[in-house]
Design an enzyme around this catalytic site. Structure first.
Site, short mmCIF file in Angstrom:
data_model
loop_
_atom_site.label_atom_id
_atom_site.label_comp_id
_atom_site.label_asym_id
_atom_site.label_seq_id
_atom_site.Cartn_x
_atom_site.Cartn_y
_atom_site.Cartn_z
CD GLU A 34 48.11 -23.80 -11.97
OE1 GLU A 34 48.64 -24.90 -12.19
OE2 GLU A 34 48.58 -22.72 -12.42
CG ASP A 47 46.29 -17.75 -10.98
OD1 ASP A 47 45.54 -18.68 -11.33
OD2 ASP A 47 47.41 -17.93 -10.46
#
EC number: 3.4.11.4
Length: 413
Positions: free
Chosen positions: A178, A83
């Site tokens: 994350e 991400d």
């Protein structure tokens, strides 16, 4: 170029919008992250990784580079996140600047934005190198698609380019979310099944990090008593004013914009409400356990004092720990730091060992029983339009991983 497919991989990955969503209740937080993980799984299989599987429970795609030695070598894990941060990631259009002179102002596409060495003196470190930067409308996504591309390039090298390079079993994992702080919450240490691991999620050349913040989040709720302002004297309790008073009771200089190094802080993220009720959202950060606990206690003490003065419980703090300084775990066995440090020194890379003013997936994973420090991936000015990465630094990240693997094999019996 030393690793022919490294840059093409990186450019391919950053063009996929995998911005995570902090308001989502799913894991991963977006369907795009699910799809990208499956795409990475197919790429891993194409390179020759074995036992490639996607875990529905946590959004990780995992694969194995099998050992090609009979030595009893410690199993290494390599992790990166798929991400990107909370900034526009739709239509990423990476720009390539070869042989940067270390002095010129870099125009970011057709926008009014530039990378100017006067504003970003770190640019001077990249004279003669190839930079990848944004067109000024999006972030780049080097955090952490540099790490993803570097790990995939390492796998390609070991499995296809130089299969005679001796190594033990290596496990590769790519995960979601994350950037919104929940990516490792459901990480499966037993499934990953390694002796130690590294996240490849750091910044400039040489970063080697095993000390993070300890972190907590706090939501402070304020209950007012709203009456008509024309007749409010000695009756109104303005919840917004309570929130202001609460914030002003915190140490004035313990804020992100006034701290550095090992200094912790309180950070007001959001304040909203009405005279009747208000809500303030904070994060709390410190490297030292004692000071971290003192900060949380202070937030409760301020509320208790205000409530005593008000004669009613109008201030209610809700404080929740998020992650802890992984140095508490890593320092029990510094061999994985020593091997990474030695690998860099062997490559004439000066290790930069400093506390992270933030956290990584490794913070949580380390406390699950798998020590997981962080290695440089190359990105600079991450999380926004001024992000860039050096191709040469990315190449050296792959070199460092290979040298860690070589040294790990060297000490095996």
């Amino acid at each position: 170029m030393k690793y022919e497919k490294l840059l093409p991989r990186f450019l391919e990955y950053v063009k996929v919008n995998t911005r995570s969503d902090e308001n989502s209740t799913t894991t991963p937080s977006t369907q795009a992250l699910v799809e990208f993980a499956h795409k990475m799984g197919e790429d891993m299989k194409a390179l020759g990784l074995k036992d490639v599987h996607y875990l529905e429970s946590n959004g990780y795609v995992i694969g194995t580079i099998p050992a090609n030695t009979d030595k009893k070598v410690r199993k290494i894990g390599l992790l990166a996140h798929l991400d990107t941060a909370d900034f526009n990631a739709e239509g990423v259009n990476p720009q390539i600047l070869e042989n940067y002179d270390g002095e010129s102002v870099i125009q970011l596409g057709d926008t009014e934005f530039t990378l100017d060495p006067k504003d970003f003196p770190n640019l001077k470190n990249y004279k003669g190198q190839t930079l990848v930067h944004t067109d000024g409308t999006t972030l780049l996504g080097s955090d952490d698609k540099s790490g993803v591309a570097e790990i995939m390039t390492l796998a390609d090298y070991l499995l296809n380019i130089n299969p005679d390079f001796e190594h033990g079993e290596i496990r590769v994992g790519f995960g979601p979310d994350e950037e919104i702080g929940v990516g490792a919450d459901k990480f499966d240490v037993a499934d990953f099944d390694v002796d130690f691991a590294y996240t490849v999620d750091g910044g400039p050349l040489g970063e080697l990090q095993y000390e993070t913040f300890s972190a907590a989040g706090a939501v402070i709720e304020f209950q007012g008593k709203n009456v008509h302002p024309g007749t409010a004297k000695n009756m109104m309790v303005n919840a917004l004013q309570l929130a202001i008073d609460y914030h002003n009771a915190l140490p004035e200089f313990d804020r992100p914009e006034k701290t550095e190094g090992r200094e912790g802080f309180f950070h007001l993220l959001k304040l909203d409400g009405t005279p009747e009720e208000a809500r303030a959202q904070y994060i709390i950060r410190d490297h030292e356990e004692g000071k971290f606990n003192e900060r949380k206690a202070l937030m409760q003490e301020i509320a208790d004092k205000m409530n005593a003065e008000l004669g009613q419980n109008r201030v209610k703090p809700l404080i929740k720990d998020q992650y802890y300084n992984m140095a508490q775990i890593i320092e029990k066995d510094m061999s994985i730091i020593d091997i990474a440090k030695k690998a860099m020194e062997n490559l004439d890379i000066a290790p930069i060992i400093e506390p992270i003013r933030g956290g990584t997936d490794g913070s949580k994973i380390s406390f699950m029983g798998l020590p997981t420090p962080n290695l440089f991936a190359g990105g600079e000015n991450m999380h926004g339009r001024f992000e860039f990465v050096s191709v040469q630094t990315m190449e050296k990240a792959v070199d460092t991983l290979l040298e860690i693997i070589r040294l790990n094999n060297e000490v095996a019996k």
